[in-house]
Motif scaffolding. Sequence first.
Motif, PDB file in Angstrom:
ATOM      1  N   UNK A   1       0.828  -1.210   0.000  1.00  0.00           N
ATOM      2  CA  UNK A   1       0.000   0.000   0.000  1.00  0.00           C
ATOM      3  C   UNK A   1       0.863   1.262   0.000  1.00  0.00           C
ATOM      4  N   UNK A   2       1.877   1.307   0.876  1.00  0.00           N
ATOM      5  CA  UNK A   2       2.741   2.487   0.936  1.00  0.00           C
ATOM      6  C   UNK A   2       3.546   2.636  -0.342  1.00  0.00           C
ATOM      7  N   UNK A   3       3.912   1.519  -0.958  1.00  0.00           N
ATOM      8  CA  UNK A   3       4.672   1.569  -2.204  1.00  0.00           C
ATOM      9  C   UNK A   3       3.867   2.043  -3.391  1.00  0.00           C
ATOM     10  N   UNK A   4       2.555   2.141  -3.232  1.00  0.00           N
ATOM     11  CA  UNK A   4       1.699   2.638  -4.311  1.00  0.00           C
ATOM     12  C   UNK A   4       1.386   4.112  -4.192  1.00  0.00           C
ATOM     13  N   UNK A   5       2.022   4.799  -3.229  1.00  0.00           N
ATOM     14  CA  UNK A   5       1.827   6.242  -3.048  1.00  0.00           C
ATOM     15  C   UNK A   5       3.122   6.942  -3.455  1.00  0.00           C
TER      16      UNK A   5
ATOM     17  N   UNK B   1       2.855  17.126  -4.651  1.00  0.00           N
ATOM     18  CA  UNK B   1       1.567  16.448  -4.537  1.00  0.00           C
ATOM     19  C   UNK B   1       1.735  14.949  -4.389  1.00  0.00           C
ATOM     20  N   UNK B   2       0.615  14.257  -4.385  1.00  0.00           N
ATOM     21  CA  UNK B   2       0.602  12.806  -4.232  1.00  0.00           C
ATOM     22  C   UNK B   2      -0.036  12.154  -5.441  1.00  0.00           C
ATOM     23  N   UNK B   3       0.553  11.080  -5.899  1.00  0.00           N
ATOM     24  CA  UNK B   3      -0.065  10.216  -6.894  1.00  0.00           C
ATOM     25  C   UNK B   3      -0.291   8.860  -6.246  1.00  0.00           C
ATOM     26  N   UNK B   4      -1.406   8.255  -6.546  1.00  0.00           N
ATOM     27  CA  UNK B   4      -1.739   6.986  -5.897  1.00  0.00           C
ATOM     28  C   UNK B   4      -2.272   7.164  -4.498  1.00  0.00           C
ATOM     29  N   UNK B   5      -2.797   8.373  -4.196  1.00  0.00           N
ATOM     30  CA  UNK B   5      -3.322   8.631  -2.846  1.00  0.00           C
ATOM     31  C   UNK B   5      -4.471   7.704  -2.483  1.00  0.00           C
ATOM     32  N   UNK B   6      -5.061   7.046  -3.479  1.00  0.00           N
ATOM     33  CA  UNK B   6      -6.129   6.087  -3.207  1.00  0.00           C
ATOM     34  C   UNK B   6      -5.637   4.969  -2.295  1.00  0.00           C
ATOM     35  N   UNK B   7      -4.290   4.770  -2.253  1.00  0.00           N
ATOM     36  CA  UNK B   7      -3.739   3.713  -1.400  1.00  0.00           C
ATOM     37  C   UNK B   7      -3.791   4.051   0.078  1.00  0.00           C
ATOM     38  N   UNK B   8      -4.206   5.278   0.417  1.00  0.00           N
ATOM     39  CA  UNK B   8      -4.447   5.557   1.836  1.00  0.00           C
ATOM     40  C   UNK B   8      -5.648   4.746   2.335  1.00  0.00           C
ATOM     41  N   UNK B   9      -6.536   4.351   1.426  1.00  0.00           N
ATOM     42  CA  UNK B   9      -7.668   3.503   1.819  1.00  0.00           C
ATOM     43  C   UNK B   9      -7.202   2.114   2.261  1.00  0.00           C
ATOM     44  N   UNK B  10      -6.340   1.435   1.461  1.00  0.00           N
ATOM     45  CA  UNK B  10      -5.797   0.168   1.969  1.00  0.00           C
ATOM     46  C   UNK B  10      -5.002   0.331   3.263  1.00  0.00           C
ATOM     47  N   UNK B  11      -4.255   1.432   3.398  1.00  0.00           N
ATOM     48  CA  UNK B  11      -3.528   1.658   4.645  1.00  0.00           C
ATOM     49  C   UNK B  11      -4.493   1.785   5.825  1.00  0.00           C
TER      50      UNK B  11
ATOM     51  N   UNK C   1      -5.957  -5.716  -3.489  1.00  0.00           N
ATOM     52  CA  UNK C   1      -6.742  -4.521  -3.808  1.00  0.00           C
ATOM     53  C   UNK C   1      -5.816  -3.346  -4.101  1.00  0.00           C
ATOM     54  N   UNK C   2      -4.777  -3.182  -3.270  1.00  0.00           N
ATOM     55  CA  UNK C   2      -3.823  -2.096  -3.484  1.00  0.00           C
ATOM     56  C   UNK C   2      -3.158  -2.207  -4.850  1.00  0.00           C
ATOM     57  N   UNK C   3      -2.759  -3.420  -5.210  1.00  0.00           N
ATOM     58  CA  UNK C   3      -2.137  -3.624  -6.523  1.00  0.00           C
ATOM     59  C   UNK C   3      -3.109  -3.287  -7.649  1.00  0.00           C
ATOM     60  N   UNK C   4      -4.404  -3.583  -7.426  1.00  0.00           N
ATOM     61  CA  UNK C   4      -5.398  -3.377  -8.488  1.00  0.00           C
ATOM     62  C   UNK C   4      -5.787  -1.911  -8.648  1.00  0.00           C
ATOM     63  N   UNK C   5      -5.844  -1.158  -7.562  1.00  0.00           N
ATOM     64  CA  UNK C   5      -6.362   0.214  -7.644  1.00  0.00           C
ATOM     65  C   UNK C   5      -5.276   1.263  -7.865  1.00  0.00           C
ATOM     66  N   UNK C   6      -4.018   0.868  -7.757  1.00  0.00           N
ATOM     67  CA  UNK C   6      -2.941   1.838  -7.963  1.00  0.00           C
ATOM     68  C   UNK C   6      -2.901   2.277  -9.419  1.00  0.00           C
ATOM     69  N   UNK C   7      -2.960   3.576  -9.681  1.00  0.00           N
ATOM     70  CA  UNK C   7      -2.911   4.065 -11.067  1.00  0.00           C
ATOM     71  C   UNK C   7      -1.663   3.570 -11.785  1.00  0.00           C
ATOM     72  N   UNK C   8      -1.815   3.312 -13.064  1.00  0.00           N
ATOM     73  CA  UNK C   8      -0.720   2.785 -13.863  1.00  0.00           C
ATOM     74  C   UNK C   8       0.472   3.742 -13.842  1.00  0.00           C
TER      75      UNK C   8
END
Length: 469
Positions: free
Chosen positions: A109-113, A247-257, A300-307
């Motif tokens: 999760x942290x690696x996706x931010x 800024x942040x990219x992949x901030x959606x990974x705060x949800x898995x965190x 889920x984190x792997x799936x939702x992280x933007x490309x």
Amino acid sequence: MSLAIRRGLAAASLLLPAWAGAADIDGAALSAWWGIPFAGVLLCIALMPLLATQVWHHHFGKITAGWAVAFLLPFAVVFGPGVAGGALVHALLAEYIPFIVLLVALYTAAGGIFVRGNIHGSPATNVAIMAVGSVLASLMGTTGASMLLIRPLIRANDNRKHVAHVVVFFIFTVSNAGGSLTPLGDPPLFLGFLKGVDFFWTLKHIFPETLLLLGALLAIFYVIDSWYYRREGVMPVDPTPDTPRLGLEGAVNFLPLAAVVALVLMSGTWKPGVVFDVFGTPVELQQIVRDVLLVGVTFVSLAITPKGVREKNQFSWAPMQEVAKLFIGIFLTMIPVLAMLKAGEQGAFAAVTRAVTGPDGQPLPWAYFWFSGVLSSFLDNAPTYLVFFNLAGGDPAVLMTTLAGTLAAISAGSVFMGANTYIGNAPNFMVKAIAEDRGVAMPSFFGYMLWSGAILLPLFALMTFIFFV
């Protein structure tokens, strides 16, 4: 059903009675010689990267497995396959699998931010990153905070010649000391929470110790980093120049965190009372639910992280693989060491029990601080915390009130002194591996201990005289 399968099931059924309750090893029956495989793992981690770099780099997993086998096979011969098998199952189900599943979820999760914008790594900026990370460590765990901020910190300093000391102090602060205020911060405190220690007890009772340690570390770091910064003079061209805005990219990974934090809390508060006995190891329903859902959170984190976000973060599974391989050897070979410590006066390490108790039979907080801390530097700090928690009586109501000083000493020692070595706390080795993967020449095992000995031990001595005597 084939004859071979029937024979296999019959053999397994014969082992079941022997494995029942085999997870509990009688430490009083063990001699100190059983600690040799554990010492071998530690020495290999410390020396082989220096003496046989290529051999270690390519075969550290096999070498670690060899030491694990060097413990398990003789142990099975002497005490029987049932006892050895029960100990193996207990180490895997009760310790290693929950440990590694949580780490993988936080790491993923942290690696996706991705923190966009390359902040320049001046001494003041580095202090600010460590201060923020230290606060986050008690909210999202030392592992989560470390994985979130180590990459931006390295990138901020990637045009500097001297970076290793920055990572070392990051380990001191974010990966260890910062996680001392809540059960979410570090595994030892979470185990205390499971045993009945109030959620906010550590915040109320070791906040002064934490403030002193973090304040001193950040001040010392600022002085050291300023010296290096002035010495370097003109910096080379920044290999990762600034982007238009921070800024942040992949901030959606705060949800898995957030889900990881919620699952950890759930496993400590939800008590359905359903327990499965697996070869003598009790596995509670909430643990199974937590670990299964943590695996789900990882996917889920792997799936939702933007490309492209993980590529920008230079995300790699190599650091996680290194931690997983080394710590399975550590968890297995430390089985007899922890059992001997748990045996107290009847064990090979009875001197430890006598050292933490005064002539009047009362616990000595300063001794609990140092013994729980020093052992947490080399053993996993979570079971070490439990050993000393039980050695001090194991009653949370008494420890939180009458013996509050002793519980504070155990908590502070287990968390703070995990920073003394690379293996004292799981994030330490992960941060080291990520830094080396990014080209930072990190100190060796003993080189790191020179830093911790020079910086941390005097601070721990000061803390002892102020808070634990």
